[in-house]
Design an enzyme around this catalytic site. Sequence first.
Site, short mmCIF file in Angstrom:
data_model
loop_
_atom_site.label_atom_id
_atom_site.label_comp_id
_atom_site.label_asym_id
_atom_site.label_seq_id
_atom_site.Cartn_x
_atom_site.Cartn_y
_atom_site.Cartn_z
N SER A 6 0.49 -13.02 -1.71
CA SER A 6 1.21 -11.52 -1.66
C SER A 6 0.45 -10.59 -2.63
CB SER A 6 2.62 -11.84 -1.88
OG SER A 6 2.71 -12.32 -3.42
N GLY A 43 2.92 -15.67 0.05
CA GLY A 43 3.21 -17.03 0.04
C GLY A 43 2.11 -17.99 0.31
N ASN A 72 0.72 -19.26 -6.06
CA ASN A 72 1.89 -19.85 -5.50
C ASN A 72 2.09 -21.32 -5.84
OD1 ASN A 72 3.10 -17.50 -4.27
ND2 ASN A 72 1.59 -17.54 -2.82
N ASP A 153 11.46 -7.54 -8.20
CA ASP A 153 11.30 -9.08 -8.35
C ASP A 153 10.60 -9.63 -9.58
OD1 ASP A 153 8.80 -8.66 -8.01
OD2 ASP A 153 8.90 -9.69 -5.83
N HIS A 156 5.71 -9.18 -8.37
CA HIS A 156 4.77 -8.13 -7.60
C HIS A 156 4.45 -6.89 -8.07
CE1 HIS A 156 6.14 -11.32 -4.49
NE2 HIS A 156 5.02 -11.42 -4.51
#
Length: 191
Positions: A6, A43, A72, A153, A156
């Site tokens: 991402s 992801g 991840n 979040d 990011h």
Amino acid sequence: MVLGDSLSAAYGMDRERGWVSLLQQRLEREGYEHRVANVSLSGETTSGALSRLRHELDRHRPEIVIVELGGNDGLRGLPLAQVRDNLTRIIDAVQARPARVLLVGMQLPPNYGSAYTSGFHRIFTDLAEQRQLALVPFLLDGLAHDDRHFQADGVHPTADAQPIILENVWPHVEVLLGSTAATGRSTAPAS
């Protein structure tokens, strides 16, 4: 070609504002004829990327592959040996084409424990040293401790942070572009 997660797929923003699109613009501005294929997926894990790598290499036939993976895996607490093995297999597959690899280092938050976080970070530095790869030590260098550069979040980066990310990557890409030209490979449009 950028093989990432991402952080390279411009999560939470228009893809044109992400660092990979900014890389394409920088190449054009600097007079390079290369085109960038962004095959990053939000992801994505090292195992997921490995499973689709051959197809992407066949499709894009890149001269350089920027490998921005592992975050991840680390956030899921996957075994470090598994992350290292998958990255090694990705590097092997890219170099067999032959293409050059730019490995992008990642770091984890401290709540994963010092043994895991330091071991995770060492994967990137060790692989770069052992395989003599170009390495971006940390993609988010200069950003990680400033909440203003992150979306709600907290994971990011924002669109405003993307030029900083590009500046972390660009010097390493530029060196690889020079070494690609020195090996006699074409500078015609390529991934």
